[in-house]
Design an enzyme around this catalytic site. Structure first.
Site, PDB file in Angstrom:
ATOM      1  N   ASP A   1       0.866  -1.168   0.000  1.00  0.00           N
ATOM      2  CA  ASP A   1       0.000   0.000   0.000  1.00  0.00           C
ATOM      3  C   ASP A   1       0.909   1.226   0.000  1.00  0.00           C
ATOM      4  O   ASP A   1       1.783   1.344   0.856  1.00  0.00           O
ATOM      5  CB  ASP A   1      -0.863  -0.019   1.275  1.00  0.00           C
ATOM      6  CG  ASP A   1      -2.237   0.580   1.068  1.00  0.00           C
ATOM      7  OD1 ASP A   1      -2.307   1.671   0.483  1.00  0.00           O
ATOM      8  OD2 ASP A   1      -3.223  -0.034   1.499  1.00  0.00           O
TER       9      ASP A   1
ATOM     10  N   GLU B   1      -6.354   3.995  -5.756  1.00  0.00           N
ATOM     11  CA  GLU B   1      -7.618   4.272  -5.072  1.00  0.00           C
ATOM     12  C   GLU B   1      -7.977   5.707  -5.418  1.00  0.00           C
ATOM     13  O   GLU B   1      -7.222   6.633  -5.111  1.00  0.00           O
ATOM     14  CB  GLU B   1      -7.481   4.109  -3.559  1.00  0.00           C
ATOM     15  CG  GLU B   1      -8.839   4.238  -2.865  1.00  0.00           C
ATOM     16  CD  GLU B   1      -8.768   4.777  -1.454  1.00  0.00           C
ATOM     17  OE1 GLU B   1      -9.665   4.487  -0.668  1.00  0.00           O
ATOM     18  OE2 GLU B   1      -7.813   5.521  -1.130  1.00  0.00           O
TER      19      GLU B   1
ATOM     20  N   ASP C   1      -2.854   4.800  -2.392  1.00  0.00           N
ATOM     21  CA  ASP C   1      -3.889   5.390  -1.536  1.00  0.00           C
ATOM     22  C   ASP C   1      -4.299   6.783  -2.040  1.00  0.00           C
ATOM     23  O   ASP C   1      -3.437   7.616  -2.350  1.00  0.00           O
ATOM     24  CB  ASP C   1      -3.306   5.507  -0.120  1.00  0.00           C
ATOM     25  CG  ASP C   1      -4.352   5.815   0.935  1.00  0.00           C
ATOM     26  OD1 ASP C   1      -5.275   5.003   1.098  1.00  0.00           O
ATOM     27  OD2 ASP C   1      -4.229   6.857   1.606  1.00  0.00           O
TER      28      ASP C   1
ATOM     29  N   HIS D   1     -11.206  -2.714   3.397  1.00  0.00           N
ATOM     30  CA  HIS D   1     -11.109  -2.380   4.820  1.00  0.00           C
ATOM     31  C   HIS D   1     -11.839  -1.078   5.177  1.00  0.00           C
ATOM     32  O   HIS D   1     -11.848  -0.704   6.343  1.00  0.00           O
ATOM     33  CB  HIS D   1      -9.635  -2.247   5.189  1.00  0.00           C
ATOM     34  CG  HIS D   1      -8.977  -1.117   4.455  1.00  0.00           C
ATOM     35  ND1 HIS D   1      -8.772  -1.144   3.092  1.00  0.00           N
ATOM     36  CD2 HIS D   1      -8.526   0.082   4.877  1.00  0.00           C
ATOM     37  CE1 HIS D   1      -8.224  -0.010   2.720  1.00  0.00           C
ATOM     38  NE2 HIS D   1      -8.050   0.757   3.765  1.00  0.00           N
TER      39      HIS D   1
HETATM   40  O1  TEU Z   1      -9.258   5.839   2.007  1.00  0.00           O
HETATM   41  C1  TEU Z   1      -9.686   6.995   1.405  1.00  0.00           C
HETATM   42  C2  TEU Z   1     -11.132   7.302   1.407  1.00  0.00           C
HETATM   43  O2  TEU Z   1     -11.529   8.291   0.854  1.00  0.00           O
HETATM   44  C3  TEU Z   1     -12.146   6.522   2.068  1.00  0.00           C
HETATM   45  O3  TEU Z   1     -12.311   5.271   1.580  1.00  0.00           O
HETATM   46  C4  TEU Z   1     -11.969   6.644   3.536  1.00  0.00           C
HETATM   47  O4  TEU Z   1     -12.061   5.414   4.147  1.00  0.00           O
HETATM   48  C5  TEU Z   1     -13.012   7.498   4.156  1.00  0.00           C
HETATM   49  O5  TEU Z   1     -14.159   6.748   4.231  1.00  0.00           O
HETATM   50  C6  TEU Z   1     -13.326   8.799   3.553  1.00  0.00           C
HETATM   51  O6  TEU Z   1     -14.498   9.272   4.085  1.00  0.00           O
HETATM   52  C7  TEU Z   1      -7.882   5.584   2.114  1.00  0.00           C
HETATM   53  C8  TEU Z   1      -7.649   4.346   2.943  1.00  0.00           C
HETATM   54  O7  TEU Z   1      -8.191   3.231   2.288  1.00  0.00           O
HETATM   55  C9  TEU Z   1      -8.205   4.567   4.313  1.00  0.00           C
HETATM   56  O8  TEU Z   1      -8.151   3.422   5.116  1.00  0.00           O
HETATM   57  C10 TEU Z   1      -7.431   5.701   4.925  1.00  0.00           C
HETATM   58  O9  TEU Z   1      -7.989   6.045   6.156  1.00  0.00           O
HETATM   59  C11 TEU Z   1      -7.398   6.938   4.034  1.00  0.00           C
HETATM   60  O10 TEU Z   1      -7.154   6.651   2.683  1.00  0.00           O
HETATM   61  C12 TEU Z   1      -6.305   7.874   4.479  1.00  0.00           C
HETATM   62  O11 TEU Z   1      -5.055   7.341   4.187  1.00  0.00           O
END
Ligand code: TEU
Length: 544
Positions: A98, A252, A199, A321
């Site tokens: 990641d 992502e 991410d 997750h």
């Molecule tokens: O997630 C980014 C994201 O925008 C969402 O999926 C997040 O979980 C949140 O719900 C926004 O409202 C990524 C990661 O997958 C997440 O676990 C992290 O917390 C986030 O980035 C920050 O690094």
């Protein structure tokens, strides 16, 4: 540019804290993953995507990195990591890391040196003077906090953090940041990792810090979503770092529309191999993800079709997750947990694109059975609860919101067996184990020749061995209130994927009644006549 991942590959996502604890401290670790590799190999996964295992103070469970070149001590050592790469490779499995490069932890040495006044490191972050005694702009924050926090003891300086205040955003206008990240990527590629999950990659480059247009959530986002600067960085990371290693990258990407998505991952762009978009995760939400309504299968079908048609190659997923468990979203799931999980297996393995399976999905794990906020760990859930309180949303409703949407729903410990703590840990697990573990666990599933796990394995095997599923084109055949059907076609050979997305029986539409060569059904005595609740069928046909 060609894909740097085989089209028949399957990826299994591990959330290391919750997967397998080998030393009894209640937190999953790398040795636990090594011990479980045979499970992942027997499932048929080609790659494992590890949520962050880097050193971190764990404000956001590892998504706040304090050292990109060290392993989180709770998870083990670099030797353990190297052993994981080695043992995984022996089983034909590649490790995907990641890559969290929108922000670091405020405990990263760069930030500490910035605070100590080193100019070089101040420029690694986005530090701004306040405006008329107020914060620098009107932007929103992903975790419902203020995105600006005071920088050290300064009177009027703030740093930007789009996530928690312990996750300061990096300044991607600074070429030194780019060089640091290249070094980090090469460090892991040299150790043998085969790719990265990047991410929130489409928000890294902020065009300006000007005020944004007022929005319900994330005001200011027009200034940083999929900017030209971001595309430029991705192209360079691809050509300078990933290509020489033949490594792949899945991004992502938040708030992407189709056009932005294509610009990020069409093959001629030379950026990402594929992206995780969110629209199908949002079909049961009202405006924002914390307000949920009933999932309408038709909306889900239309969204899947739209993205299948739009992109050359998809990253297909129903869980990760950050999301509640998918089958828990079906309002009429009732006693059909097993059938629904097997239906999703069929659907996921027959869509066009790389399938990503999230730990526990292969045994039909459901949302956590939390009773109150004290059982929830996730920072986002706590922040949202606090915001809802500020907005005077009544207590009962606040809790209902969190219970249904919390990211912890997917983060409950993996259920390995009916032993204490589901066989996850001999100590007290960091997050409550779901009470259903006596029934829902890997050991119990392994005994069932027609169980959930067996069906996931069957579908994965089929996905890997069948050229039509790997390479065939996608064409939607039917989108109803219950039934979703599409075909995959290659050189005149077709596979017809049919899913009943409800807990009710459904008539097979007339247009699908001509198919008679059943390849598989998720029901032992299914595959004929009306569709059973959550039935999945695959038919074979040739062009006339
Ligand atoms: O997630 C980014 C994201 O925008 C969402 O999926 C997040 O979980 C949140 O719900 C926004 O409202 C990524 C990661 O997958 C997440 O676990 C992290 O917390 C986030 O980035 C920050 O690094």
């Amino acid at each position: 540019m060609a894909l740097n991942i085989r089209k028949d590959a399957i990826v299994y996502q591990i959330y290391p804290r919750s997967f397998k604890d080998s030393n009894g401290d209640g937190v999953g670790d790398i040795r636990g993953i090594i011990e479980s590799l045979d499970h992942i190999a027997s499932l048929g996964a080609n790659h494992i995507w590890l949520s962050p295992v880097y050193e971190s103070p764990n404000d956001d469970n590892g998504y706040d990195i304090s050292n990109y070149k060290a392993i989180q001590p709770q998870f083990g050592s670099m030797e353990d990591f190297d052993e994981l790469i080695f043992e995984a490779k022996k089983r034909g499995i590649g490790i995907v890391m990641d890559l969290v490069i929108n922000h670091t932890s405020d405990e990263h040495e760069w930030f500490k040196r910035a605070l100590a006044g080193e100019e070089k490191y101040r420029n690694y972050y986005i530090i701004q003077k306040g405006k008329n005694g107020k914060i620098p702009n009107n932007w929103g924050n992903f975790f419902a906090e203020c995105p600006w926090s005071k920088f050290g003891n300064s009177d009027n300086e703030y740093y930007l953090h789009l996530f928690s205040k312990k996750q300061p955003d990096l300044n991607w206008h600074n070429p030194d940041v780019f060089d640091e990240v290249k070094g980090i990527m090469r460090f892991w590629l040299d150790r043998g990792v085969v790719g990265f999950r990047c991410d929130v990659i489409n928000i890294i480059y902020k065009n300006t810090l000007a005020d944004g247009k007022k929005q319900l959530v994330l005001t200011g986002r027009e200034h940083y979503l999929s900017t030209d600067g971001c595309h430029n960085i991705l192209q360079r990371l691809r050509s300078e770092v990933l290509e020489p290693y033949g490594a792949f990258a899945v991004g992502e990407t938040v708030f992407v529309d189709l056009l932005q998505a294509k610009a990020l991952c069409d093959s001629d762009r030379g950026e990402l191999d594929m992206i995780f978009y969110f629209e199908h995760m949002e079909v049961d939400q009202v405006f924002v993800k914390w307000f949920k309504t009933q999932l309408k299968p038709k909306k889900l079908m239309q969204t899947l079709t739209k993205w299948q048609n739009a992109l050359q190659w998809n990253a297909c997923y129903f869980e990760n997750h950050d999301q509640p468990r998918f089958i828990s979203r079906f309002k009429d799931l009732g006693s059909y947990r097993a059938e629904a999980s097997r239906m999703i297996a069929g659907l996921l393995m027959t869509l066009r694109g790389t399938p990503f399976i999230f730990e526990g999905q292969e045994i039909g794990m459901v949302n956590g059975d939390f009773n109150n906020l004290s059982e929830i760990e996730d920072i986002e859930s706590h922040n949202i609860y606090a915001m809802a309180k500020r907005l005077k949303i009544p207590k009962g409703m606040r809790w209902k919101m969190i219970k249904r949407t919390s990211r912890d729903n997917a983060r409950t410990p993996m259920q390995w067996s009916a032993a204490k703590n589901a066989g996850f840990s001999s100590g007290k697990p960091w997050l409550k184990v779901n009470a259903n573990y006596g029934e829902v666990n890997v050991a119990a599933e392994s005994e069932k020749p027609n169980g959930i796990l067996a069906f996931w394995k069957k579908m994965i095997k089929m996905r890997k061995e069948n050229e039509i599923l790997a390479n065939g084109c996608f064409k939607v055949l039917f989108e109803g209130n219950r039934i979703y059907a599409f075909e995959r076609e290659l050189n005149g050979k077709r596979l017809i994927s049919v899913s009943n997305m409800t807990g009710k029986r459904a008539k097979l539409p007339k247009s699908l009644q001509c198919y008679d060569k059943l390849v598989v059904s998720n029901y032992e005595k299914g595959g004929r006549g009306d569709m059973n609740p959550f039935e999945f069928r695959l038919y074979y046909a040739e062009n006339k």
